[in-house]
Design a protein around this motif. Structure first.
Motif, PDB file in Angstrom:
ATOM      1  N   THR A 159      -9.594  17.028  -6.174  1.00  0.00           N
ATOM      2  CA  THR A 159     -10.383  16.278  -5.188  1.00  0.00           C
ATOM      3  C   THR A 159     -10.341  14.776  -5.437  1.00  0.00           C
ATOM      4  N   GLU A 160     -10.434  14.357  -6.679  1.00  0.00           N
ATOM      5  CA  GLU A 160     -10.428  12.920  -7.004  1.00  0.00           C
ATOM      6  C   GLU A 160      -9.079  12.279  -6.660  1.00  0.00           C
ATOM      7  N   ARG A 191      -6.827  13.497  -4.582  1.00  0.00           N
ATOM      8  CA  ARG A 191      -6.668  13.592  -3.124  1.00  0.00           C
ATOM      9  C   ARG A 191      -7.412  12.458  -2.421  1.00  0.00           C
ATOM     10  N   THR A 192      -8.624  12.162  -2.864  1.00  0.00           N
ATOM     11  CA  THR A 192      -9.405  11.073  -2.264  1.00  0.00           C
ATOM     12  C   THR A 192      -8.708   9.736  -2.463  1.00  0.00           C
ATOM     13  N   ARG A 193      -8.168   9.486  -3.656  1.00  0.00           N
ATOM     14  CA  ARG A 193      -7.430   8.242  -3.899  1.00  0.00           C
ATOM     15  C   ARG A 193      -6.204   8.154  -3.003  1.00  0.00           C
ATOM     16  N   ILE A 232      -5.703   9.628  -0.050  1.00  0.00           N
ATOM     17  CA  ILE A 232      -6.125   9.390   1.331  1.00  0.00           C
ATOM     18  C   ILE A 232      -6.608   7.953   1.504  1.00  0.00           C
ATOM     19  N   GLU A 233      -7.306   7.432   0.516  1.00  0.00           N
ATOM     20  CA  GLU A 233      -7.773   6.047   0.587  1.00  0.00           C
ATOM     21  C   GLU A 233      -6.601   5.077   0.713  1.00  0.00           C
ATOM     22  N   GLU A 234      -5.549   5.310  -0.056  1.00  0.00           N
ATOM     23  CA  GLU A 234      -4.367   4.443   0.036  1.00  0.00           C
ATOM     24  C   GLU A 234      -3.674   4.610   1.392  1.00  0.00           C
ATOM     25  N   CYS A 275      -5.241   5.277   4.094  1.00  0.00           N
ATOM     26  CA  CYS A 275      -6.116   4.523   5.005  1.00  0.00           C
ATOM     27  C   CYS A 275      -5.816   3.028   4.934  1.00  0.00           C
ATOM     28  N   ASP A 276      -5.550   2.526   3.733  1.00  0.00           N
ATOM     29  CA  ASP A 276      -5.179   1.112   3.597  1.00  0.00           C
ATOM     30  C   ASP A 276      -3.937   0.804   4.432  1.00  0.00           C
ATOM     31  N   GLU A 298       0.830  -1.209   0.000  1.00  0.00           N
ATOM     32  CA  GLU A 298       0.000   0.000   0.000  1.00  0.00           C
ATOM     33  C   GLU A 298       0.863   1.258   0.000  1.00  0.00           C
ATOM     34  N   GLU A 325       1.696   2.017  -3.404  1.00  0.00           N
ATOM     35  CA  GLU A 325       0.602   2.656  -4.142  1.00  0.00           C
ATOM     36  C   GLU A 325       0.551   4.151  -3.853  1.00  0.00           C
TER      37      GLU A 325
END
Length: 117
Positions: free
Chosen positions: A63-64, A66-68, A70-72, A74-75, A43, A46
């Motif tokens: 925004t898109e 940034r969300t990806r 942050i999601e990684e 979080c993983d 991760e 990634e």
């Protein structure tokens, strides 16, 4: 759920997710900790890939992207919590050691520590 996630909640969420998938996931035993560290490293790769391919400004402004990103991140934290759980590290134990390490680092002279001899 509170807006800010704390260590105790992250560990509980890890256990809850494991409980849901315990028939197909590795057991919650220390010998599987290294496997989850490897997943965590994947991760991190990634996250590095997003930084390399999209750059810092895209992470900060798109925004898109940034969300990806942050999601990684979080993983990474999810696998980190899985590792802590597999070694039965409590939120209190973790917090105590973290604060001690912080205090130690606050006393360090990082410039001096990293000077070439």
């Amino acid at each position: 759920m509170a807006n800010n996630l704390d260590i105790e909640e992250a560990l509980l969420m890890s256990k809850k997710l494991w409980e849901k998938h315990k028939d197909i996931w590795w057991s919650m035993q220390p010998e599987h900790g290294k496997t989850y560290i490897l997943y965590m490293i994947e991760e991190i790769g990634e996250v590095i890939s997003i930084i390399k391919k999209k750059g810092e400004s895209e992470i900060m402004e798109n925004t898109e992207i940034r969300t990806r990103f942050i999601e990684e991140m979080c993983d990474i934290m999810m696998y980190y919590s899985d590792v802590l759980n597999r070694f039965d590290v409590s939120s209190e134990e973790y917090s105590e050691v973290y604060r001690k390490k912080f205090d130690k680092n606050m006393q360090r002279d990082f410039k001096k520590d990293h000077e070439e001899s």
